[in-house]
Design a protein around this motif. Structure first.
Motif, short mmCIF file in Angstrom:
data_model
loop_
_atom_site.label_atom_id
_atom_site.label_comp_id
_atom_site.label_asym_id
_atom_site.label_seq_id
_atom_site.Cartn_x
_atom_site.Cartn_y
_atom_site.Cartn_z
N LYS A 71 0.98 -1.18 0.10
CA LYS A 71 0.09 0.19 -0.02
C LYS A 71 0.95 1.27 -0.06
O LYS A 71 0.42 2.14 -0.74
CB LYS A 71 -1.01 0.05 1.44
N LEU A 106 2.33 1.88 -3.46
CA LEU A 106 1.40 2.32 -4.60
C LEU A 106 1.14 3.59 -4.29
O LEU A 106 0.91 4.55 -5.27
CB LEU A 106 0.12 1.39 -4.50
N ARG A 110 3.81 5.89 -5.52
CA ARG A 110 3.64 5.82 -6.99
C ARG A 110 2.62 6.82 -7.60
O ARG A 110 2.84 7.51 -8.42
CB ARG A 110 3.60 4.14 -7.52
#
Length: 376
Positions: A350, A353, A356
């Protein structure tokens, strides 16, 4: 005298440097390139599967290191001493706790632990008889066969992990690697960053810092929750129960320890500890059984809605259904170790991500700003 060149001979010389396996057709080269990409992808997946279990042990060491690091940072707020000494104090405290727990369990609850399986079996038999009286066709042999098959399956998965390094060796490796990382985390962080391209190193340091913070807070919340559930369960079963129903719940100390230890595995651990608590409670009568159900609800709700949100949930904020699914998959693939590490691994994914997404949004904002400046 002018030398006359032979075009045919020059063509033959030009072809001498070409390989017989050279493919000149661009369409065939394109298809071969695509096939090579798929081959590398499949090979990478196969390598990841082959190395998954050792990598999981390394990740377990990182989780253990984060727990030690969190304790050392906490001590650093009150003790201005070198980091190595603080890490040593945390390790000594951990060893002392487990030694005390082993001594206490051996001298105080060993007899209760010996009686525990018999009580559970008796209560399961009573539950089967009650179901039969309600018209359900349930056979105790079928339940025993199902339980045996389930235990065999879990044992097979666990032995699959143990076949690589052995159960005790796995725990020892996790502890040793975790201690080394906790002593000098910057050293290993720089080593990993050195392997990355220079342009990616700043991003790696930011992501690594966030992962460390998330993991420390997640483990801190887990440990506090374990301690709270163990103490609260013991108080409710041994202190409050005589005041409410006139007698203490049997094996209160053992149930409190099991509840605290199983709290390390969120969701599933609470279900298992609750089933054990209720089964033991009904061995003392209906009133005691109902009281244990109420105790379980109070413990889990107070822990889930007050303790965890205050410490970990606001930082990690993992969906319960997603955590259960991750635990199910990791438990099937890697057994007990995978079940323990499912939640931290999901938290790390998590964080990656989210990082990102931040980078992508930053690039979009930069492009939008550049277009605005160019238009002006």
């Amino acid at each position: 005298m002018t030398k006359v060149s032979d075009p045919a001979a020059e063509g033959e010389k030009a072809d001498l440097g070409s390989s017989p396996s050279r493919i000149t057709d661009p369409r065939i080269r394109h298809e071969i390139g695509r096939a090579a990409v798929w081959a590398f992808v499949i090979g990478g997946i196969a390598l990841a599967v082959y190395l998954a279990k050792p990598l999981l042990v390394i990740f377990g060491a990182m989780v253990f290191a984060s727990m030690i690091d969190g304790g050392a940072r906490l001590l650093g707020r009150i003790l201005p001493i070198p980091r190595g000494i603080r890490v040593g104090i945390v390790l000594l405290g951990t060893v002392a706790f487990f030694l005390w727990l082993g001594w206490f369990a051996g001298s105080t609850i060993s007899q209760e632990a010996a009686q525990f399986p018999a009580i559970i079996e008796q209560q399961v038999a009573s539950l089967v008889e009650w179901a039969r009286s309600q018209g359900f066709e349930i056979s105790l042999d079928q339940i025993n066969n199902f339980a045996g098959s389930f235990s065999s399956g879990i044992g097979t998965v666990t032995r699959a992990l143990g076949g690589i390094v052995g159960g005790f060796t796995t725990v020892l490796l996790i502890a040793i690697i975790g201690i080394y990382v906790a002593l000098e985390p910057q050293l290993y962080e720089r080593g990993v960053a050195w392997l990355l391209p220079r342009a990616e190193r700043d991003n790696f340091y930011v992501t690594s810092k966030r992962r460390g913070q998330t993991l420390r807070r997640l483990m801190a919340g887990r440990l506090v929750g374990m301690l709270f559930e163990a103490i609260f369960t013991y108080v409710m079963l041994a202190v409050v129960a005589p005041l409410v129903i006139g007698d203490a719940v049997p094996m209160a100390v053992l149930l409190a320890i099991l509840t605290g230890l199983l709290a390390f595995v969120p969701n599933l651990g609470a279900i298992v500890s609750g089933i054990l608590m209720v089964l033991v409670g009904f061995s003392g009568g209906v009133d005691m059984g109902i009281y244990t159900i109420v105790t379980y609800i109070l413990v889990q709700n107070f822990d889930g809605y007050i303790i965890i949100p205050l410490i970990a949930k606001k930082t990690v904020d993992l969906a319960p259904a997603l955590v259960l699914a991750m635990q199910f998959v990791m438990g099937i693939l890697f057994g007990i170790l995978g079940l323990f590490l499912a939640d931290p691994l999901l938290a790390m994914i998590k964080v990656a991500l989210e990082r990102r997404a931040e980078q992508a949004k930053g690039r979009e904002d930069s492009e939008a700003g550049a277009k605005t400046a160019g238009g002006a």
